[in-house]
Design a protein around this motif. Structure first.
Motif, short mmCIF file in Angstrom:
data_model
loop_
_atom_site.label_atom_id
_atom_site.label_comp_id
_atom_site.label_asym_id
_atom_site.label_seq_id
_atom_site.Cartn_x
_atom_site.Cartn_y
_atom_site.Cartn_z
N ASP A 23 79.01 60.56 -28.10
CA ASP A 23 79.24 60.92 -29.50
C ASP A 23 79.18 59.66 -30.33
O ASP A 23 79.78 58.64 -29.98
CB ASP A 23 80.60 61.60 -29.67
CG ASP A 23 80.78 62.82 -28.80
OD1 ASP A 23 79.76 63.43 -28.43
OD2 ASP A 23 81.94 63.16 -28.48
N TYR A 25 77.92 58.09 -34.63
CA TYR A 25 77.35 58.35 -35.96
C TYR A 25 75.83 58.47 -35.84
O TYR A 25 75.19 57.66 -35.16
CB TYR A 25 77.72 57.23 -36.93
CG TYR A 25 79.19 57.25 -37.31
CD1 TYR A 25 79.66 58.14 -38.28
CD2 TYR A 25 80.11 56.42 -36.69
CE1 TYR A 25 81.00 58.19 -38.63
CE2 TYR A 25 81.45 56.45 -37.03
CZ TYR A 25 81.88 57.34 -37.99
OH TYR A 25 83.22 57.40 -38.33
N HIS A 26 75.27 59.47 -36.49
CA HIS A 26 73.83 59.69 -36.39
C HIS A 26 73.03 58.55 -36.98
O HIS A 26 71.88 58.33 -36.61
CB HIS A 26 73.46 61.01 -37.08
CG HIS A 26 73.98 62.22 -36.37
ND1 HIS A 26 73.49 62.62 -35.15
CD2 HIS A 26 74.97 63.11 -36.70
CE1 HIS A 26 74.14 63.71 -34.75
NE2 HIS A 26 75.03 64.02 -35.67
N ALA A 27 73.63 57.80 -37.91
CA ALA A 27 72.91 56.71 -38.55
C ALA A 27 72.80 55.47 -37.67
O ALA A 27 72.00 54.58 -37.97
CB ALA A 27 73.59 56.34 -39.87
N PRO A 215 77.01 66.90 -39.22
CA PRO A 215 75.93 66.17 -39.88
C PRO A 215 76.05 64.65 -39.86
O PRO A 215 75.03 63.95 -39.91
CB PRO A 215 75.96 66.71 -41.32
CG PRO A 215 77.35 67.23 -41.50
CD PRO A 215 77.76 67.75 -40.16
N VAL A 216 77.26 64.11 -39.83
CA VAL A 216 77.43 62.65 -39.92
C VAL A 216 77.69 62.04 -38.55
O VAL A 216 77.11 61.01 -38.20
CB VAL A 216 78.58 62.30 -40.88
CG1 VAL A 216 78.84 60.79 -40.90
CG2 VAL A 216 78.27 62.81 -42.29
N TYR A 217 78.55 62.68 -37.77
CA TYR A 217 78.96 62.18 -36.46
C TYR A 217 78.89 63.33 -35.47
O TYR A 217 79.37 64.43 -35.76
CB TYR A 217 80.38 61.64 -36.56
CG TYR A 217 80.98 61.15 -35.25
CD1 TYR A 217 80.91 59.81 -34.90
CD2 TYR A 217 81.65 62.03 -34.40
CE1 TYR A 217 81.47 59.36 -33.71
CE2 TYR A 217 82.22 61.58 -33.22
CZ TYR A 217 82.13 60.24 -32.88
OH TYR A 217 82.69 59.80 -31.71
N GLY A 218 78.27 63.10 -34.34
CA GLY A 218 78.16 64.17 -33.36
C GLY A 218 77.66 63.67 -32.03
O GLY A 218 77.52 62.46 -31.80
N ARG A 220 75.12 62.61 -29.65
CA ARG A 220 73.76 62.09 -29.77
C ARG A 220 72.95 62.32 -28.50
O ARG A 220 71.72 62.41 -28.55
CB ARG A 220 73.81 60.59 -30.07
CG ARG A 220 74.51 60.21 -31.38
CD ARG A 220 73.60 60.39 -32.57
NE ARG A 220 72.39 59.60 -32.45
CZ ARG A 220 72.28 58.32 -32.84
NH1 ARG A 220 73.31 57.69 -33.35
NH2 ARG A 220 71.13 57.69 -32.71
N ASP A 241 69.38 65.75 -32.49
CA ASP A 241 69.35 65.32 -33.88
C ASP A 241 70.63 65.76 -34.59
O ASP A 241 71.55 66.32 -33.97
CB ASP A 241 68.10 65.82 -34.59
CG ASP A 241 68.03 67.34 -34.70
OD1 ASP A 241 69.06 68.02 -34.51
OD2 ASP A 241 66.93 67.86 -35.00
N GLN A 242 70.69 65.55 -35.92
CA GLN A 242 71.90 65.86 -36.67
C GLN A 242 72.23 67.35 -36.67
O GLN A 242 73.39 67.73 -36.82
CB GLN A 242 71.74 65.39 -38.11
CG GLN A 242 71.74 63.88 -38.25
CD GLN A 242 71.44 63.45 -39.66
OE1 GLN A 242 70.28 63.42 -40.08
NE2 GLN A 242 72.46 63.12 -40.42
N ALA A 243 71.23 68.19 -36.50
CA ALA A 243 71.46 69.63 -36.48
C ALA A 243 71.78 70.14 -35.08
O ALA A 243 71.94 71.34 -34.87
CB ALA A 243 70.23 70.36 -37.02
#
Length: 261
Positions: A23, A25-27, A215-218, A220, A241-243
């Motif tokens: 897990d 941050y997606h960024a 959407p922000v953290y998940g 990966r 991805d974020q979705a």
């Protein structure tokens, strides 16, 4: 990593089986699992911002994985990157318990972590939140964002699935797919089952799923690793991805150090 279940010297034909979700941050920029350009004996994902990794293995059978220890306080932006704990062990020669012992004086330089390090013969655990180094006995173990084997719903659930899957003795391909399915569970436990870690009920709910879709953290990536009794290794990683949609898959098998691939 934020969720790990493993079978250590307990499954016939394997010294180690690991099922884990990372897990993050997606960024945060990440490279998928691969042999590292500057350390070609090492296979795993790479953190392209802080350096290091969350889970990786070497041809020689050295293994390391990391989870954060959940803390409601903001992380120290000046702390050393925890991913180097994985990379430094894997690129060194120390035995697991020696590495964890040598690390003890520097543990305060990192934000909260749980660390697993192993080789063909031993597997060790330590954290920097009143979690002294210990050798793991053969058996099944689980780790999330608290101390080793803390019975959070997602750790006990994944551990139960792991033990049931390997007990059914499927062929290896089926075992990998069943473990990846177990890691993909997105259900959230009832509020009464949630841990109280100081981050608030809404965030506890989000973080309680085995695979977090937000959407922000998940989550990966999901990874399954098997070190066979002959020391050969298989590693599968699925990226999201974020979705929460699958965005990539890596599957790699390799011979132990010194063998002909």
């Amino acid at each position: 990593m934020c969720l790990i279940a493993l079978a250590w010297h307990v499954v016939p034909g394997y010294s180690l089986i690991v099922a884990a979700n990372r897990d993050e941050y997606h960024a945060r920029r990440t490279a998928p699992a691969a042999f590292w350009p500057h350390a070609p004996e090492l296979f795993g994902g790479r953190d392209l911002e802080g350096g290091g990794s969350w889970m990786a293995v070497t041809r020689a059978g050295r293994f390391a994985a990391l989870t954060n220890h959940r803390d409601p306080a903001p992380p120290d932006s000046q702390a050393r990157s925890r991913g180097h704990l994985v990379a430094d062990y894997l690129q060194g020669l120390q035995r697991p318990h020696d590495y964890l012992g040598a690390l003890a004086p520097a543990r305060a330089q990192y934000n909260g972590f749980n660390l697993l390090v192993g080789d063909a013969d031993s597997l060790g655990y330590a954290g920097n939140h009143d979690a002294p180094a210990q050798r793991l006995a053969p058996g099944f173990h689980a780790l999330s964002n608290a101390r080793l084997n803390t019975p959070w719903p997602k750790t006990t659930g994944l551990l139960s699935d792991l033990s049931s899957i390997v007990a059914s003795r499927p062929d290896e391909d089926r075992m990998f797919e069943q473990l990846l399915t177990a890691l993909a569970e997105t259900g959230i436990p009832h509020d009464a089952q949630l841990p109280a870690t100081g981050v608030g009920l809404e965030r506890e709910r989000i973080l309680a799923a085995r695979r977090i879709v937000a959407p922000v953290y998940g989550t990966r990536s999901s990874s399954v690793l098997a070190v066979r009794a002959d020391a050969s290794i298989r590693f599968v990683e699925i990226s999201f991805d974020q979705a929460g949609r699958q965005s990539g898959r890596v599957s790699q098998s390799f011979a132990p150090a010194g063998a002909i691939s």
